[in-house]
Design a protein around this motif. Structure first.
Motif, PDB file in Angstrom:
ATOM      1  N   PRO A 222       0.832  -1.208   0.000  1.00 14.91           N
ATOM      2  CA  PRO A 222       0.000   0.000   0.000  1.00 14.91           C
ATOM      3  C   PRO A 222       0.860   1.250   0.000  1.00 14.91           C
ATOM      4  CG  PRO A 222      -0.863  -1.613   1.550  1.00 14.91           C
ATOM      5  CD  PRO A 222       0.445  -2.160   1.046  1.00 14.91           C
ATOM      6  N   ALA A 223       0.489   2.211  -0.819  1.00 16.95           N
ATOM      7  CA  ALA A 223       1.293   3.416  -0.983  1.00 16.95           C
ATOM      8  C   ALA A 223       1.345   4.212   0.319  1.00 16.95           C
ATOM      9  CB  ALA A 223       0.718   4.276  -2.090  1.00 16.95           C
ATOM     10  N   ALA A 224       2.530   4.745   0.604  1.00 10.20           N
ATOM     11  CA  ALA A 224       2.688   5.633   1.744  1.00 10.20           C
ATOM     12  C   ALA A 224       2.213   7.024   1.353  1.00 10.20           C
ATOM     13  CB  ALA A 224       4.158   5.671   2.166  1.00 10.20           C
ATOM     14  N   SER A 225       2.076   7.882   2.350  1.00  3.76           N
ATOM     15  CA  SER A 225       1.744   9.256   2.010  1.00  3.76           C
ATOM     16  C   SER A 225       2.983   9.906   1.423  1.00  3.76           C
ATOM     17  CB  SER A 225       1.288  10.010   3.254  1.00  3.76           C
ATOM     18  OG  SER A 225       2.316  10.008   4.224  1.00  3.76           O
ATOM     19  N   GLY A 226       2.780  10.828   0.517  1.00  6.64           N
ATOM     20  CA  GLY A 226       3.890  11.488  -0.143  1.00  6.64           C
ATOM     21  C   GLY A 226       3.383  12.235  -1.355  1.00  6.64           C
ATOM     22  N   PRO A 227       4.279  12.930  -2.061  1.00  5.25           N
ATOM     23  CA  PRO A 227       3.857  13.744  -3.196  1.00  5.25           C
ATOM     24  C   PRO A 227       3.253  12.939  -4.340  1.00  5.25           C
ATOM     25  CG  PRO A 227       6.246  13.606  -3.080  1.00  5.25           C
ATOM     26  CD  PRO A 227       5.727  13.046  -1.800  1.00  5.25           C
ATOM     27  N   LEU A 228       3.535  11.637  -4.404  1.00  5.24           N
ATOM     28  CA  LEU A 228       2.984  10.825  -5.487  1.00  5.24           C
ATOM     29  C   LEU A 228       1.819   9.951  -5.030  1.00  5.24           C
ATOM     30  CD1 LEU A 228       6.113   9.661  -7.527  1.00  5.24           C
ATOM     31  CD2 LEU A 228       4.785  11.781  -7.688  1.00  5.24           C
ATOM     32  N   LYS A 229       1.271  10.219  -3.866  1.00  8.12           N
ATOM     33  CA  LYS A 229       0.129   9.427  -3.406  1.00  8.12           C
ATOM     34  C   LYS A 229      -1.009   9.549  -4.407  1.00  8.12           C
ATOM     35  CE  LYS A 229      -2.720   8.363   0.618  1.00  8.12           C
ATOM     36  NZ  LYS A 229      -2.316   6.961   0.567  1.00  8.12           N
ATOM     37  N   GLY A 230      -1.576   8.419  -4.786  1.00  8.89           N
ATOM     38  CA  GLY A 230      -2.643   8.393  -5.774  1.00  8.89           C
ATOM     39  C   GLY A 230      -2.131   8.166  -7.188  1.00  8.89           C
ATOM     40  N   LYS A 231      -0.820   8.233  -7.405  1.00 13.09           N
ATOM     41  CA  LYS A 231      -0.237   7.999  -8.719  1.00 13.09           C
ATOM     42  C   LYS A 231       0.165   6.534  -8.859  1.00 13.09           C
ATOM     43  CE  LYS A 231      -0.243  12.373  -9.973  1.00 13.09           C
ATOM     44  NZ  LYS A 231      -1.100  12.869 -11.085  1.00 13.09           N
ATOM     45  N   VAL A 232       0.009   6.011 -10.059  1.00 11.31           N
ATOM     46  CA  VAL A 232       0.375   4.620 -10.355  1.00 11.31           C
ATOM     47  C   VAL A 232       1.527   4.619 -11.346  1.00 11.31           C
ATOM     48  CG1 VAL A 232      -0.388   2.414 -11.322  1.00 11.31           C
ATOM     49  CG2 VAL A 232      -1.972   3.793  -9.946  1.00 11.31           C
ATOM     50  N   VAL A 233       2.607   3.936 -10.986  1.00 12.28           N
ATOM     51  CA  VAL A 233       3.767   3.803 -11.862  1.00 12.28           C
ATOM     52  C   VAL A 233       3.967   2.328 -12.162  1.00 12.28           C
ATOM     53  CG1 VAL A 233       6.247   4.166 -12.124  1.00 12.28           C
ATOM     54  CG2 VAL A 233       4.860   5.865 -10.904  1.00 12.28           C
ATOM     55  N   VAL A 234       4.082   2.002 -13.427  1.00 11.15           N
ATOM     56  CA  VAL A 234       4.392   0.629 -13.831  1.00 11.15           C
ATOM     57  C   VAL A 234       5.833   0.593 -14.318  1.00 11.15           C
ATOM     58  CG1 VAL A 234       3.907  -1.223 -15.478  1.00 11.15           C
ATOM     59  CG2 VAL A 234       2.024  -0.023 -14.358  1.00 11.15           C
ATOM     60  N   ILE A 235       6.625  -0.294 -13.721  1.00  8.86           N
ATOM     61  CA  ILE A 235       8.011  -0.502 -14.129  1.00  8.86           C
ATOM     62  C   ILE A 235       8.064  -1.815 -14.893  1.00  8.86           C
ATOM     63  CG2 ILE A 235      10.403  -0.729 -13.383  1.00  8.86           C
ATOM     64  CD1 ILE A 235       9.578   0.658 -10.763  1.00  8.86           C
ATOM     65  N   ASP A 236       8.676  -1.759 -16.065  1.00 10.71           N
ATOM     66  CA  ASP A 236       8.718  -2.913 -16.974  1.00 10.71           C
ATOM     67  C   ASP A 236      10.167  -3.383 -17.100  1.00 10.71           C
ATOM     68  OD1 ASP A 236       8.154  -4.772 -18.978  1.00 10.71           O
ATOM     69  OD2 ASP A 236       8.292  -3.267 -20.568  1.00 10.71           O
ATOM     70  N   PRO A 237      10.607  -4.331 -16.250  1.00 14.49           N
ATOM     71  CA  PRO A 237      11.980  -4.828 -16.359  1.00 14.49           C
ATOM     72  C   PRO A 237      12.127  -5.671 -17.632  1.00 14.49           C
ATOM     73  CG  PRO A 237      10.977  -5.406 -14.232  1.00 14.49           C
ATOM     74  CD  PRO A 237       9.884  -4.998 -15.159  1.00 14.49           C
ATOM     75  N   GLY A 238      12.954  -5.206 -18.553  1.00 10.21           N
ATOM     76  CA  GLY A 238      13.057  -5.872 -19.850  1.00 10.21           C
ATOM     77  C   GLY A 238      13.480  -7.319 -19.735  1.00 10.21           C
ATOM     78  N   HIS A 239      12.806  -8.180 -20.524  1.00  5.54           N
ATOM     79  CA  HIS A 239      13.120  -9.602 -20.618  1.00  5.54           C
ATOM     80  C   HIS A 239      12.742 -10.333 -19.334  1.00  5.54           C
ATOM     81  CE1 HIS A 239      14.941  -8.113 -24.210  1.00  5.54           C
ATOM     82  NE2 HIS A 239      15.691  -7.306 -23.480  1.00  5.54           N
ATOM     83  N   ASN A 240      13.267 -11.493 -19.145  1.00 10.93           N
ATOM     84  CA  ASN A 240      12.933 -12.344 -18.006  1.00 10.93           C
ATOM     85  C   ASN A 240      14.103 -13.309 -17.842  1.00 10.93           C
ATOM     86  OD1 ASN A 240      11.958 -14.772 -16.591  1.00 10.93           O
ATOM     87  ND2 ASN A 240       9.899 -13.944 -16.819  1.00 10.93           N
ATOM     88  N   PRO A 241      14.572 -13.537 -16.619  1.00  9.48           N
ATOM     89  CA  PRO A 241      15.711 -14.443 -16.440  1.00  9.48           C
ATOM     90  C   PRO A 241      15.480 -15.837 -17.004  1.00  9.48           C
ATOM     91  CG  PRO A 241      15.306 -13.207 -14.426  1.00  9.48           C
ATOM     92  CD  PRO A 241      14.160 -12.907 -15.349  1.00  9.48           C
ATOM     93  N   GLY A 242      14.212 -16.256 -17.131  1.00 11.49           N
ATOM     94  CA  GLY A 242      13.922 -17.597 -17.641  1.00 11.49           C
ATOM     95  C   GLY A 242      13.708 -17.683 -19.136  1.00 11.49           C
ATOM     96  N   ASN A 243      13.788 -16.556 -19.840  1.00 15.50           N
ATOM     97  CA  ASN A 243      13.485 -16.566 -21.279  1.00 15.50           C
ATOM     98  C   ASN A 243      14.338 -17.549 -22.065  1.00 15.50           C
ATOM     99  OD1 ASN A 243      11.417 -14.710 -21.158  1.00 15.50           O
ATOM    100  ND2 ASN A 243      12.517 -13.062 -22.181  1.00 15.50           N
ATOM    101  N   PHE A 244      15.618 -17.678 -21.688  1.00  9.19           N
ATOM    102  CA  PHE A 244      16.511 -18.513 -22.491  1.00  9.19           C
ATOM    103  C   PHE A 244      16.131 -19.982 -22.428  1.00  9.19           C
ATOM    104  CE2 PHE A 244      18.374 -18.965 -18.339  1.00  9.19           C
ATOM    105  CZ  PHE A 244      19.041 -20.185 -18.329  1.00  9.19           C
ATOM    106  N   ARG A 245      15.324 -20.363 -21.428  1.00 11.79           N
ATOM    107  CA  ARG A 245      14.841 -21.747 -21.349  1.00 11.79           C
ATOM    108  C   ARG A 245      13.582 -21.964 -22.185  1.00 11.79           C
ATOM    109  NH1 ARG A 245      15.472 -20.543 -15.735  1.00 11.79           N
ATOM    110  NH2 ARG A 245      17.403 -21.401 -14.863  1.00 11.79           N
ATOM    111  N   HIS A 246      13.036 -20.904 -22.748  1.00  9.33           N
ATOM    112  CA  HIS A 246      11.747 -20.985 -23.440  1.00  9.33           C
ATOM    113  C   HIS A 246      11.830 -20.310 -24.801  1.00  9.33           C
ATOM    114  CE1 HIS A 246       9.640 -22.523 -19.847  1.00  9.33           C
ATOM    115  NE2 HIS A 246      10.468 -21.735 -19.178  1.00  9.33           N
ATOM    116  N   THR A 247      12.795 -20.721 -25.599  1.00 11.88           N
ATOM    117  CA  THR A 247      13.014 -20.054 -26.884  1.00 11.88           C
ATOM    118  C   THR A 247      11.835 -20.234 -27.835  1.00 11.88           C
ATOM    119  OG1 THR A 247      14.259 -21.990 -27.644  1.00 11.88           O
ATOM    120  CG2 THR A 247      15.524 -20.158 -26.722  1.00 11.88           C
ATOM    121  N   THR A 248      11.185 -21.378 -27.796  1.00  8.29           N
ATOM    122  CA  THR A 248      10.028 -21.587 -28.672  1.00  8.29           C
ATOM    123  C   THR A 248       8.916 -20.603 -28.319  1.00  8.29           C
ATOM    124  OG1 THR A 248      10.528 -23.937 -28.970  1.00  8.29           O
ATOM    125  CG2 THR A 248       8.261 -23.218 -29.437  1.00  8.29           C
TER     126      THR A 248
END
Length: 323
Positions: free
Chosen positions: A96-122
């Protein structure tokens, strides 16, 4: 992400937009200062030779990362960053978001790729619709020459960003947290941000370009209107988000804008990335540096520098959301 595919749109002329003029005017002096610091600690890298193939060094030789995922992915050029799998999974949500200047704002972080991708090339090679055409679901990402993977890097920076942004009161969600076998695919990554009605989405990456190519750049969505893609409503807001991130990244990390794309601005526009084409909310990609250059790799594998990268990107997001 290597750039052997479609060309890039040149940055828009400064007079085309007053906001961009002001932003770049602020960015250029900072970039010069950043480059001075960068050169002092690492040099320009122009004396480097050609990059070699990624090594299969054991995990013990890699920089530490809080993310799970072991093994070395098949490295190789990547021309797209996000990824999705056929397996649906809920995005990782923050506490749950703490109080602060961004309270009520939603940020989505998209970490590129996935550590397991190399096992699932197909699975990651299956084609998905990105609006303008069809493209691979995802790629394994790149790595440093001694085996520190892009997927490890992006998760580490994402975790650091989540901590920083939650302290500002934001609700933070990750598109993946090494909590699924592979992916998600590029189209699903875009949908995660859309469904969250995110106020800002940032996709984290590191490049796989040639030796001597150094520095960061922020990828902005071009104006696309084809098939399921219509970026026209978010082009302006995404550019503002990208400009603010570029400015704070220079100041906080001391890294210079890319010396091989973006014309020294640190900004590049692309119309061929599904993660941007299918977004309906402000979104950019950040290429934090070039893993295949030894001097950039020394930064990317440093926990202290990754903290600065997280602070630089987060600072840009805060600046954008508080305007």
């Amino acid at each position: 992400m290597s750039y052997t595919g479609p060309g890039f749109d040149p940055p828009p002329p400064p007079q085309s937009r007053r906001r961009l003029t002001v932003a770049l005017a602020a960015l250029v002096p900072g970039a010069l200062l950043g480059w001075a610091v960068y050169a002092a600690v690492g040099g320009s890298g122009d004396d480097e030779g050609a990059a070699g193939a990624p090594s299969s060094a054991p995990a013990s030789s890699r920089a530490p990362s809080p993310s799970s995922g072991s093994g070395s992915p098949s490295a190789g050029p990547e021309d797209e960053k996000p990824g999705a799998s056929a397996t649906a999974a809920s995005p990782s949500a923050s506490a749950p978001a703490a109080s602060g200047p961004l309270k009520g704002k939603v940020v989505v972080i998209d970490p590129g790729h996935n550590p397991g991708n190399f096992r699932h090339t197909t699975e990651i090679n299956r084609q998905v619709d990105i609006g303008t055409n069809r493209k691979e679901c995802d790629t394994t990402g790149t790595s440093t020459n001694d085996g520190y993977t892009e997927a490890e890097f992006t998760l580490d920076v994402a975790h650091r960003m989540r901590t920083l942004l939650e302290k500002q009161g934001a609700t933070v969600r990750l598109t993946q947290d090494a909590d699924r076998p592979f992916g998600p695919c590029v189209d699903e990554r875009a949908r995660i941000g859309n469904r969250a009605k995110a106020d800002a989405v940032v996709s984290i990456h590191a490049d796989g370009s040639g030796t001597g190519n150094r520095g960061f750049h922020v990828i902005l969505p071009g104006a696309v209107n084809a098939g399921a893609a219509d970026t026209r409503p978010i082009v302006g807001s995404s550019r503002e988000l990208g400009e603010r991130i570029a400015g704070t990244f220079v100041r906080v990390t001391g890294s210079a804008p890319s010396n091989y794309v973006g014309g020294g601005t640190g900004l590049v526009t692309r119309e061929d990335l599904g993660g941007l084409n299918l977004s309906t909310v402000p979104k950019v990609f950040v290429e934090c540096g070039n893993m295949r250059d030894s001097k950039d790799a020394a930064l990317l594998t440093s926990g202290a520098w990754r903290q600065k990268a997280a602070q630089g990107i987060s600072g840009g997001i805060v600046s954008f959301l508080r305007e």
